[in-house]
Scaffold this motif. Sequence first.
Motif, short mmCIF file in Angstrom:
data_model
loop_
_atom_site.label_atom_id
_atom_site.label_comp_id
_atom_site.label_asym_id
_atom_site.label_seq_id
_atom_site.Cartn_x
_atom_site.Cartn_y
_atom_site.Cartn_z
N LYS A 125 15.91 23.89 4.66
CA LYS A 125 14.45 23.80 4.45
C LYS A 125 14.11 23.41 3.01
O LYS A 125 13.26 24.02 2.36
N LYS A 172 12.76 21.60 -0.31
CA LYS A 172 11.49 21.00 -0.73
C LYS A 172 11.68 20.10 -1.95
O LYS A 172 10.94 19.15 -2.14
N LYS A 173 12.67 20.44 -2.79
CA LYS A 173 12.89 19.67 -4.01
C LYS A 173 14.34 19.20 -4.07
O LYS A 173 15.27 20.02 -3.98
N LEU A 193 11.80 15.63 4.27
CA LEU A 193 11.15 16.64 3.44
C LEU A 193 9.73 16.90 3.93
O LEU A 193 9.10 16.02 4.51
N PRO A 194 9.21 18.11 3.68
CA PRO A 194 7.80 18.37 4.03
C PRO A 194 6.89 17.48 3.19
O PRO A 194 7.33 16.87 2.20
N ASN A 196 4.76 18.07 1.00
CA ASN A 196 4.69 18.41 -0.42
C ASN A 196 6.07 18.42 -1.08
O ASN A 196 6.22 18.88 -2.21
N GLY A 197 7.08 17.91 -0.37
CA GLY A 197 8.43 17.83 -0.92
C GLY A 197 8.56 16.69 -1.91
O GLY A 197 7.73 15.78 -1.94
N LYS A 231 6.35 11.18 -1.96
CA LYS A 231 7.37 12.22 -2.09
C LYS A 231 8.48 11.82 -3.06
O LYS A 231 9.36 12.64 -3.34
#
Length: 266
Positions: free
Chosen positions: A106, A108-109, A128-129, A131-132, A159
């Motif tokens: 999971k 994100k960065k 990625l989500p 906001n990733g 992203k």
Amino acid sequence: GPEMPLFSVPKEVAVGTAMLGVAFATGMLAGKRRPPRAHGRGRGLRPALSIIGKSSPLWQYILDHSLREHPILKKLRLLTADHPWSKMMVSCDQAQLMANLVKLIKAKKVIEIGVFTGYNTLNMALVLPDNGRVIACDINEDYVKIGKPLWKEAGVEHKIDLRIKPAIQTLDELLASGEAEAFDFAFIDADKESCNEYYEKCLRLIKKGGIIAIDNVLWSGRVLKPRKDDLATQSIHHLNEKLLRDARVNISMLPMGDGVTLAFKL
């Protein structure tokens, strides 16, 4: 029985598996010189390495029964296939594993060291989500220009944070701005002379439970007998030996592509 033709794998499937030494449809077979990446030093001559066998029906079977590829990823791979340095692109099956790992934890960065045309950058950004972020490090903007329009077409351009400067500088800037242990995943695929330095800085930037993937750890088999005058191979071999004993991580070395080590930060 009849021999399986060398170029039996369709171009749209085979290209991008060249890091296995299987440059089926690109015309880039053994011994081409690789241009500099990530900070400017060359990577030297690289003979092809075939782990399974470049004409093996088993390799065709693996591709036929495991490769799932976003249509825009495929589009970028085919565009990259026409590039003189297409052999530098990460193999499509390996990129798929990276994306699955990013999803699994999971993330994100993400940090990517060595972008080339941006195939794996796009590959990771897609999973990625919203906001990733992928911090994408390279020194050559000309190559990246090939992939940039497709990042936009895929709707993931926001992203991707592209940093065109020496990767060590970018990593130092991230550390200086308080980003230590803020990242989930790092992919290192740049000049091999600096691989240990990239690894050490990424280890500081990755949080516990995060993953660092290091590409080209088999280096076309040269790691078996590193020449004293071959700094790139010596650097990879020394990092491989260090990783074996590094108590800060758990590791798996996979014979995928040109060899990839996954280091899981403890």
